[in-house]
Design a protein around this motif. Structure first.
Motif, PDB file in Angstrom:
ATOM      1  N   GLN A 181      12.237   7.674  -3.118  1.00  0.00           N
ATOM      2  CA  GLN A 181      13.375   6.747  -3.199  1.00  0.00           C
ATOM      3  C   GLN A 181      13.737   6.202  -1.808  1.00  0.00           C
ATOM      4  OE1 GLN A 181      16.547   8.775  -5.237  1.00  0.00           O
ATOM      5  NE2 GLN A 181      15.504   8.713  -7.221  1.00  0.00           N
ATOM      6  N   ILE A 182      12.722   5.788  -1.095  1.00  0.00           N
ATOM      7  CA  ILE A 182      12.897   5.206   0.250  1.00  0.00           C
ATOM      8  C   ILE A 182      12.835   3.692   0.140  1.00  0.00           C
ATOM      9  CG2 ILE A 182      11.828   4.946   2.534  1.00  0.00           C
ATOM     10  CD1 ILE A 182      10.935   7.851   2.324  1.00  0.00           C
ATOM     11  N   GLN A 183      13.779   3.015   0.788  1.00  0.00           N
ATOM     12  CA  GLN A 183      13.831   1.556   0.777  1.00  0.00           C
ATOM     13  C   GLN A 183      13.188   0.997   2.051  1.00  0.00           C
ATOM     14  OE1 GLN A 183      15.078  -0.231  -1.794  1.00  0.00           O
ATOM     15  NE2 GLN A 183      15.491   1.707  -2.882  1.00  0.00           N
ATOM     16  N   PHE A 184      12.502  -0.144   1.914  1.00  0.00           N
ATOM     17  CA  PHE A 184      11.925  -0.849   3.067  1.00  0.00           C
ATOM     18  C   PHE A 184      12.844  -1.986   3.481  1.00  0.00           C
ATOM     19  CE2 PHE A 184       7.629   0.585   1.346  1.00  0.00           C
ATOM     20  CZ  PHE A 184       7.528   1.610   2.263  1.00  0.00           C
ATOM     21  N   ASN A 185      13.204  -2.018   4.752  1.00  0.00           N
ATOM     22  CA  ASN A 185      14.024  -3.106   5.306  1.00  0.00           C
ATOM     23  C   ASN A 185      13.107  -3.970   6.181  1.00  0.00           C
ATOM     24  OD1 ASN A 185      15.993  -4.771   6.266  1.00  0.00           O
ATOM     25  ND2 ASN A 185      17.011  -3.241   7.547  1.00  0.00           N
ATOM     26  N   ILE A 186      12.716  -5.142   5.661  1.00  0.00           N
ATOM     27  CA  ILE A 186      11.721  -5.983   6.328  1.00  0.00           C
ATOM     28  C   ILE A 186      12.420  -7.137   7.029  1.00  0.00           C
ATOM     29  CG2 ILE A 186       9.632  -7.362   6.016  1.00  0.00           C
ATOM     30  CD1 ILE A 186       9.161  -5.777   3.409  1.00  0.00           C
ATOM     31  N   SER A 187      12.071  -7.348   8.313  1.00  0.00           N
ATOM     32  CA  SER A 187      12.636  -8.458   9.093  1.00  0.00           C
ATOM     33  C   SER A 187      11.500  -9.230   9.740  1.00  0.00           C
ATOM     34  CB  SER A 187      13.598  -7.919  10.158  1.00  0.00           C
ATOM     35  OG  SER A 187      14.050  -8.966  11.000  1.00  0.00           O
ATOM     36  N   THR A 188      11.188 -10.419   9.192  1.00  0.00           N
ATOM     37  CA  THR A 188      10.144 -11.286   9.749  1.00  0.00           C
ATOM     38  C   THR A 188      10.689 -12.716   9.806  1.00  0.00           C
ATOM     39  OG1 THR A 188       9.238 -11.572   7.516  1.00  0.00           O
ATOM     40  CG2 THR A 188       8.236  -9.874   8.913  1.00  0.00           C
ATOM     41  N   PRO A 189      10.928 -13.275  10.993  1.00  0.00           N
ATOM     42  CA  PRO A 189      11.471 -14.636  11.120  1.00  0.00           C
ATOM     43  C   PRO A 189      10.540 -15.664  10.468  1.00  0.00           C
ATOM     44  CG  PRO A 189      11.550 -13.472  13.212  1.00  0.00           C
ATOM     45  CD  PRO A 189      10.737 -12.629  12.284  1.00  0.00           C
ATOM     46  N   ASP A 190      11.122 -16.774   9.978  1.00  0.00           N
ATOM     47  CA  ASP A 190      10.349 -17.812   9.300  1.00  0.00           C
ATOM     48  C   ASP A 190       9.453 -18.592  10.269  1.00  0.00           C
ATOM     49  OD1 ASP A 190      11.454 -17.115   6.879  1.00  0.00           O
ATOM     50  OD2 ASP A 190      13.149 -18.491   7.091  1.00  0.00           O
TER      51      ASP A 190
ATOM     52  N   ALA B 199       0.817  -1.219   0.000  1.00  0.00           N
ATOM     53  CA  ALA B 199       0.000   0.000   0.000  1.00  0.00           C
ATOM     54  C   ALA B 199       0.851   1.269   0.000  1.00  0.00           C
ATOM     55  CB  ALA B 199      -0.924  -0.003   1.219  1.00  0.00           C
ATOM     56  N   ASN B 200       2.093   1.159   0.412  1.00  0.00           N
ATOM     57  CA  ASN B 200       2.960   2.353   0.502  1.00  0.00           C
ATOM     58  C   ASN B 200       4.125   2.328  -0.488  1.00  0.00           C
ATOM     59  OD1 ASN B 200       2.166   4.067   3.081  1.00  0.00           O
ATOM     60  ND2 ASN B 200       1.920   1.911   3.649  1.00  0.00           N
ATOM     61  N   LYS B 201       4.112   1.370  -1.419  1.00  0.00           N
ATOM     62  CA  LYS B 201       5.233   1.276  -2.366  1.00  0.00           C
ATOM     63  C   LYS B 201       5.354   2.513  -3.243  1.00  0.00           C
ATOM     64  CE  LYS B 201       6.405  -3.571  -3.125  1.00  0.00           C
ATOM     65  NZ  LYS B 201       6.325  -4.734  -4.066  1.00  0.00           N
ATOM     66  N   THR B 202       4.212   2.964  -3.747  1.00  0.00           N
ATOM     67  CA  THR B 202       4.240   4.115  -4.666  1.00  0.00           C
ATOM     68  C   THR B 202       4.789   5.357  -3.980  1.00  0.00           C
ATOM     69  OG1 THR B 202       2.314   3.211  -5.835  1.00  0.00           O
ATOM     70  CG2 THR B 202       2.846   5.526  -6.208  1.00  0.00           C
TER      71      THR B 202
ATOM     72  N   ALA C 123       6.696   5.492  -1.341  1.00  0.00           N
ATOM     73  CA  ALA C 123       8.120   5.295  -1.018  1.00  0.00           C
ATOM     74  C   ALA C 123       8.987   5.454  -2.258  1.00  0.00           C
ATOM     75  CB  ALA C 123       8.301   3.912  -0.397  1.00  0.00           C
ATOM     76  N   LYS C 124       8.483   4.982  -3.422  1.00  0.00           N
ATOM     77  CA  LYS C 124       9.257   5.075  -4.661  1.00  0.00           C
ATOM     78  C   LYS C 124       9.473   6.526  -5.064  1.00  0.00           C
ATOM     79  CE  LYS C 124       9.374   3.167  -9.342  1.00  0.00           C
ATOM     80  NZ  LYS C 124       8.656   2.331 -10.343  1.00  0.00           N
ATOM     81  N   GLN C 125       8.446   7.378  -4.824  1.00  0.00           N
ATOM     82  CA  GLN C 125       8.567   8.797  -5.176  1.00  0.00           C
ATOM     83  C   GLN C 125       9.687   9.478  -4.393  1.00  0.00           C
ATOM     84  OE1 GLN C 125       4.689  10.445  -4.507  1.00  0.00           O
ATOM     85  NE2 GLN C 125       3.792   9.549  -6.377  1.00  0.00           N
TER      86      GLN C 125
ATOM     87  N   SER D  10      16.263   7.494   2.195  1.00  0.00           N
ATOM     88  CA  SER D  10      16.525   6.886   3.503  1.00  0.00           C
ATOM     89  C   SER D  10      15.921   5.483   3.556  1.00  0.00           C
ATOM     90  CB  SER D  10      15.955   7.751   4.623  1.00  0.00           C
ATOM     91  OG  SER D  10      14.556   7.887   4.485  1.00  0.00           O
ATOM     92  N   VAL D  11      15.984   4.860   4.723  1.00  0.00           N
ATOM     93  CA  VAL D  11      15.506   3.492   4.902  1.00  0.00           C
ATOM     94  C   VAL D  11      14.478   3.473   6.024  1.00  0.00           C
ATOM     95  CG1 VAL D  11      16.132   1.115   5.511  1.00  0.00           C
ATOM     96  CG2 VAL D  11      17.675   2.502   4.096  1.00  0.00           C
TER      97      VAL D  11
END
Length: 586
Positions: A453-462, A444-447, A449-451, A493-494
């Motif tokens: 140039q923000i990167q998403f750092n996702i951490s979810t254990p298996d 929902a926030n990709k667009t 963030a792309k404008q 930024s991240v």
């Protein structure tokens, strides 16, 4: 005579007698020592010299050693003459010895010399007896005087021991008792000391104080009764119910409004324990139940809303329990003397709030339909099959599209807040996959963030357990947090999204490296309609408030940590499925 003078005189006299006894003892001891020394040094030495001369004479003076012993002892005797007549006897002995040296075998001279030595010994023995008698007299006199002075000191000390503590303590004890009586408002208490010392002055000052207090009480009793009537009238004329309890939870007063709302009469409640009344009256039981709760301290009871049927309709009252604490005069610790239960009728405000909520819900719902139509029309305009758009037209369509998205978000937030305010939040809590919730929010926030140039750092254990959550509302909360992180982050930024299992719960965290929040605003960030002053970002100030309501409605908790200039971390926790299963097994 003053107490200070009496103490000075008594202790001074005792001190003088002790000093006098010490000096007298030293005098007699020195005198006795001198008498004993005279016996030992003078007379005893003479007897010793005489004995040596007799031994030498009996052993024969023709022996050189005996002659030498005799002459040395005789010479010492000549230097140790202390008694009257002893010198003549010694001179006679010397003269006879000189004659004997000329004829050592003369037995007559030997007997004469022996008699001379015996006379000297007898003279010193008599002196020893005389001096011993003097020493005995000195000793007896010393013992007598020391005994007399010591007895006097003992009598004075014993007298002071028995009388002085009582002389000082008894008046203080009597005064203390009288002060306690005065503290108990017995102002007729008086102290009587028939003395002209400091205690007498203290008693006189105390009696004067008690007399003035008694006059003050009698003079102000009527005024106090008038003030009591004034306060009772003021309370009875208040439009809100008020109930007063003492420290033992007995009813001190209930104003007319409280009596009317509770359906009681003053004669049946005043002076009775409130718990007895609560057993027969449901409203009173509701009002006082917090007072007897084991989980709440009275000083920490927060205001709450109470629904009461009054004035022929369902009314709303804000209940507040106010502890009455004072620090009694002369004490340091605070003491609770009672409790006031105050009910404030907020029915008109509730009715206005309901009207506002209904209006917002109606307007938001009505606006949502035309806004959706506008959005559909924009999509048709962007479709090249309908017709092409030039560059300027595409820019206008893009701007309209952004405004429509913003309007849809605002109307969505307004609809959500109406659910929160009306208490009609519908929760569908089921076991959910945390990764799916994160994936929905990120998409929902990709667009946006792309404008930037923000990167998403996702951490979810298996091996992450299932989370008990309303999928739709939890996704909405995480989307809102992620949208805020993107909005307030710097370009390039991240933004980090972390999901972990912690203390039988699942914790979602969104961390940005933006400008952060000032410390004075951190506690207000979840309040409705609150926006940080001077912020240039647009918004209604409802997103975080709605997020808090949605998370807490699911039994979770939302928090924020922020450093101004270093970014913020928003986190919320929800129950995990495994923890819920474990609890059911227990």
């Amino acid at each position: 005579m003053k107490i200070k003078a009496k103490l000075f005189l008594g202790i001074g006299l005792l001190f003088f007698l002790i000093v006098f006894l010490t000096i007298l003892s030293n005098i007699f001891i020195n005198k006795l020592s001198n008498d004993t020394k005279n016996i030992l040094v003078a007379n005893y030495n003479t007897i010793d010299y005489s004995r040596n001369m007799l031994i030498a004479l009996n052993n024969g003076l023709y022996h050189q050693e005996e002659s030498k012993l005799f002459e040395e002892s005789l010479l010492k005797q000549q230097h140790n003459i202390t008694e009257v007549g002893e010198k003549d006897m010694t001179d006679k002995l010397v003269a006879n010895y000189e004659e004997l040296k000329l004829l050592l075998s003369d037995t007559l001279l030997q007997r004469i010399i022996t008699n001379d030595i015996t006379d000297i010994i007898l003279l010193n023995m008599q002196a020893i007896q005389r001096k011993s008698k003097i020493a005995e007299d000195t000793s007896a006199t010393s013992i007598l005087w020391i005994t007399i002075i010591g007895t006097i000191c003992f009598i004075i000390a014993l007298t002071m021991l028995f009388n002085l503590p009582g002389y000082i303590a008894n008046p203080i004890k009597e005064l203390t008792t009288s002060i306690k009586e005065i503290a108990s408002q017995n102002y007729s208490q008086r102290v009587h000391f028939e003395k002209n010392d400091e205690f007498g002055q203290l008693a006189s000052a105390f009696n004067t104080m008690a007399e003035k207090l008694e006059e003050y009480r009698e003079g102000n009793l009527e005024q106090l009764m008038m003030e009591k009537k004034r306060i009772e009238t003021l309370i009875n004329n208040m439009n809100d119910p008020v109930i007063g309890l003492d420290e033992n939870k007995k009813v001190l007063f209930m104003n007319n409004v409280a009596l009317k709302v509770a359906g009681l009469s003053a004669e049946k409640v005043i002076g009775r324990p409130v718990q007895d009344i609560a057993m027969q009256n449901d409203l009173i039981r509701t009002l006082v139940q917090d007072l007897f709760s084991k989980h709440n301290e009275q000083n920490n009871i927060k205001p709450m809303l109470v629904k009461i049927y009054a004035d022929n309709k369902e009314s709303y009252f804000g209940k507040e329990i106010i502890p009455i604490n004072i620090i009694p005069t002369g004490e340091k610790e605070e003491k609770q003397i009672g409790t006031v239960i105050l009910l404030q009728n907020i029915t008109p405000y509730k009715e206005l709030d309901f009207a506002k909520t209904s209006f917002i819900a109606t307007v938001s719902h009505e606006l949502k339909t035309p806004i959706s139509s506008i959005k559909m029309s924009l999509q048709l305009l962007e479709n090249k099959q309908v017709g092409g758009l030039n560059t300027e037209q595409q820019t206008l369509v893009k701007s309209i599209h952004e405004d429509v998205a913003r309007l849809l978000k605002i109307t969505g937030e307004l609809l959500n807040i109406t659910q929160v305010e009306s208490g009609t939040i519908q929760m569908n809590v089921i076991p959910s996959d945390a990764k799916e919730i994160v994936e929905y929010a990120v998409n929902a926030n990709k667009t946006a963030a792309k404008q930037k140039q923000i990167q998403f750092n996702i951490s979810t254990p298996d091996n992450l357990p299932k989370v008990l959550a309303d999928n739709e509302k939890t996704s909405w909360v995480l989307t809102n947090l992620l949208s805020n992180a993107v909005r307030y982050s710097y370009d390039n930024s991240v933004v980090s999204i972390d999901v972990i299992a912690e203390n039988e719960k699942i914790k979602f965290s969104v961390t940005d490296k933006g400008q952060g929040i000032s410390p004075q605003y951190v506690d207000k960030i979840f309040d409705r309609y609150f926006r940080i002053p001077d912020t240039k970002k647009e918004g209604t100030g409802l997103g975080l408030s709605i997020s808090k309501e949605f998370i807490e409605a699911q039994g979770g908790q939302i928090t924020v940590k922020s450093d101004l200039g270093a970014g913020s971390t928003f986190s919320f926790t929800l129950n995990s499925l495994q923890a819920n299963i474990d609890n059911l097994k227990k």
